[in-house]
Design an enzyme around this catalytic site. Sequence first.
Site, short mmCIF file in Angstrom:
data_model
loop_
_atom_site.label_atom_id
_atom_site.label_comp_id
_atom_site.label_asym_id
_atom_site.label_seq_id
_atom_site.Cartn_x
_atom_site.Cartn_y
_atom_site.Cartn_z
N ASP A 198 0.85 -1.19 0.00
CA ASP A 198 0.00 0.00 0.00
C ASP A 198 0.89 1.25 0.00
O ASP A 198 2.07 1.19 0.35
CB ASP A 198 -0.88 0.04 1.25
CG ASP A 198 -1.75 -1.19 1.40
OD1 ASP A 198 -2.30 -1.65 0.38
OD2 ASP A 198 -1.89 -1.68 2.54
N ASP A 238 -1.71 -2.39 -4.52
CA ASP A 238 -2.69 -2.83 -3.54
C ASP A 238 -3.53 -1.62 -3.16
O ASP A 238 -4.12 -0.98 -4.01
CB ASP A 238 -2.00 -3.48 -2.35
CG ASP A 238 -2.95 -4.25 -1.45
OD1 ASP A 238 -4.13 -4.43 -1.84
OD2 ASP A 238 -2.54 -4.65 -0.36
N ASP A 242 -4.69 1.52 4.01
CA ASP A 242 -5.39 0.45 4.71
C ASP A 242 -5.20 0.61 6.22
O ASP A 242 -4.09 0.93 6.68
CB ASP A 242 -4.86 -0.93 4.29
CG ASP A 242 -5.37 -1.35 2.91
OD1 ASP A 242 -6.07 -0.55 2.26
OD2 ASP A 242 -5.06 -2.47 2.48
N ARG A 295 -13.95 1.11 -2.69
CA ARG A 295 -13.36 1.25 -1.36
C ARG A 295 -13.06 2.70 -1.03
O ARG A 295 -11.89 3.10 -0.88
CB ARG A 295 -12.10 0.39 -1.21
CG ARG A 295 -12.36 -1.08 -1.41
CD ARG A 295 -11.13 -1.92 -1.11
NE ARG A 295 -11.39 -3.33 -1.35
CZ ARG A 295 -10.50 -4.30 -1.21
NH1 ARG A 295 -9.27 -4.01 -0.80
NH2 ARG A 295 -10.82 -5.56 -1.44
#
Length: 414
Positions: A198, A238, A242, A295
């Site tokens: 990430d 990715d 997160d 997301r």
Amino acid sequence: MRRAAAALLAAACVLLGAPSGAAATEQRTPVGWGAGTTGGAGGTTWTVHTRAELKEALAATGPKTIRVVGTVNGHEGDDGSLLDEQDYAPGYDLTKYMSCFGEDGTAWSDTRFDYCKQQRQLRQTGSTREKAQIQLTVPSDTTLVGVGRDAQLLGVFLTVNTGTNIIVRNLRLEAPVDHFTSWSPDDGTQGNWNARFDAMTVITGKHIWVDHCTFTDGRFPDAEAPVGFHGEHVQRHDGLLDIEDGSDFITVSDSRFEDHDKALLIGSGDGRGDRDRGHLKVTFARNLFTDIVQRGPRVRFGQVHVVNNVYVARSRTPLYALGVGVESAIYSERNVFRYDAALAAYGGAHFHDTGSWIDGRPAGLDAVAAGLGLTDDVGWDPADAYAYRALKSAAAVERHVLAHAGAGRPYGHP
């Protein structure tokens, strides 16, 4: 008179959590679940220009403020050269790696070609070496802040691992390219690529404030990745940000998330309630999402407040903005959506919205949620958890977010 007016404005901005000028930067305080986060205030100050300098500053003990000047590249070696795929795993070849799967990406075989076992090992070795190179971990009691309008981290895998009281501000973070992304034939109906890195990951972090940052795929958009199985591009990224493994008390404010597929994930997994249940309290306030496919965020377990954000689709078709996952409690409030795909259900049961708009009209997201089988009782109200003031009109939300969200943008009065 001017000094008195300035002092009055600064005091008001501190209360509201968003001062209007650079002079007030150190006085800013986060609104939302991350309230009270102070970072490295009162500690030592470092100024860094390179990856090596940043790594040294992060390793220093005690509270600290680290000022990033210009560009820090995660692939910068000790001699100043930039490392690439072949430096991490000489001989690795993506085309050869894919050829070791069956037609259209079915099961792998070490014996399909004489090089398959070697390619499998090279991919694993390269991934480990790339991670060791690009991962930089922010410790507790740290402020990591960009200087001026052009401070950026390129290809850095920025992580928080059990750290507390951390501020990341005024940085452009270009998501790392995973040179050794892996194909999983059994992931989904046709298989999926699973990239590892990430732009930023928070693992068991608490009291964190991400403010005035820009997260993007930057120079390496998905559309320019090599073509893989089923005629689709290889997934080399990715997430952008997160937050997982019981992280708590986090505010993400006045930031931009641009040109990415799976942007924000809250929660470790559907089966990780033992870690995440009762945690993952996160506020997203006044952020801009541009060309994010999905997301924005997707949430499991957490009590997440999404307030005064703007969602825009220009060159990519969104699947959804807000993803309602297992045991999540999303409280959406006065967000602006410039497309219809605002909501999706992924095993959750509860969702509430107050006053959001789609293309300038009332969004009616509670009715959308009901059609997805969700109830509007999320079990909490942000007004009972912390003090804040939401912008009340779609025009005011867009005006503020478009002017002030992102790295290098002026701090504004919400």
